[in-house]
Design a protein around this motif. Structure first.
Motif, PDB file in Angstrom:
ATOM      1  N   PHE A  57      45.775  29.193  68.130  1.00 25.76           N
ATOM      2  CA  PHE A  57      45.305  30.158  67.137  1.00 25.76           C
ATOM      3  C   PHE A  57      46.473  30.703  66.323  1.00 25.76           C
ATOM      4  O   PHE A  57      46.409  30.786  65.102  1.00 25.76           O
ATOM      5  N   TRP A  58      47.572  31.030  66.991  1.00 24.78           N
ATOM      6  CA  TRP A  58      48.743  31.575  66.327  1.00 24.78           C
ATOM      7  C   TRP A  58      49.351  30.568  65.353  1.00 24.78           C
ATOM      8  O   TRP A  58      49.737  30.914  64.234  1.00 24.78           O
ATOM      9  N   MET A  59      49.442  29.294  65.764  1.00 29.04           N
ATOM     10  CA  MET A  59      49.991  28.269  64.877  1.00 29.04           C
ATOM     11  C   MET A  59      49.081  28.028  63.674  1.00 29.04           C
ATOM     12  O   MET A  59      49.563  27.770  62.572  1.00 29.04           O
ATOM     13  N   GLY A  60      47.772  28.116  63.877  1.00 29.16           N
ATOM     14  CA  GLY A  60      46.847  27.960  62.761  1.00 29.16           C
ATOM     15  C   GLY A  60      47.004  29.064  61.738  1.00 29.16           C
ATOM     16  O   GLY A  60      47.019  28.825  60.527  1.00 29.16           O
ATOM     17  N   ILE A  61      47.141  30.296  62.205  1.00 26.58           N
ATOM     18  CA  ILE A  61      47.358  31.427  61.296  1.00 26.58           C
ATOM     19  C   ILE A  61      48.701  31.289  60.580  1.00 26.58           C
ATOM     20  O   ILE A  61      48.809  31.521  59.382  1.00 26.58           O
ATOM     21  N   LEU A  65      49.507  31.090  56.494  1.00 24.92           N
ATOM     22  CA  LEU A  65      50.339  32.067  55.799  1.00 24.92           C
ATOM     23  C   LEU A  65      51.566  31.457  55.142  1.00 24.92           C
ATOM     24  O   LEU A  65      52.011  31.910  54.094  1.00 24.92           O
ATOM     25  N   TYR A  66      52.143  30.461  55.770  1.00 25.77           N
ATOM     26  CA  TYR A  66      53.397  29.894  55.295  1.00 25.77           C
ATOM     27  C   TYR A  66      53.225  28.526  54.659  1.00 25.77           C
ATOM     28  O   TYR A  66      54.030  27.640  54.850  1.00 25.77           O
ATOM     29  N   THR A  67      52.178  28.335  53.874  1.00 18.06           N
ATOM     30  CA  THR A  67      52.018  27.066  53.173  1.00 18.06           C
ATOM     31  C   THR A  67      53.012  27.010  52.027  1.00 18.06           C
ATOM     32  O   THR A  67      53.223  27.995  51.311  1.00 18.06           O
TER      33      THR A  67
END
Length: 75
Positions: A57-61, A65-67
């Motif tokens: 979940f954290w990596m998905g968020i 955010l950092y695209t």
């Protein structure tokens, strides 16, 4: 093909690549990270699975955010 191998292939194919990304960051093989999560889950009665889901979940968020955008006009 035994049932364990089928389950392993399913999770490798449809997983969140959490183990692969952690392994790439640490510079080790993903198989070692996956095995560690499996052992952690059995030893701590589910904590390893909960940790895996939290990291996914954290990596998905973080990815949302950092695209990286190619230009200013991609907003």
């Amino acid at each position: 093909m035994n049932i364990f191998y089928r389950i392993l292939l399913y999770f490798q194919k449809h997983g969140y690549y959490v183990c692969q990304r952690i392994a790439d960051r640490l510079g080790i093989r993903a198989k070692i990270v996956r095995t560690s999560f499996i052992y952690l889950t059995f030893v701590t009665v589910g904590f390893g699975f909960a940790l895996y889901v939290f990291i996914a979940f954290w990596m998905g968020i973080k990815d949302l955010l950092y695209t990286k955008r190619s230009s200013v006009f991609d907003l």
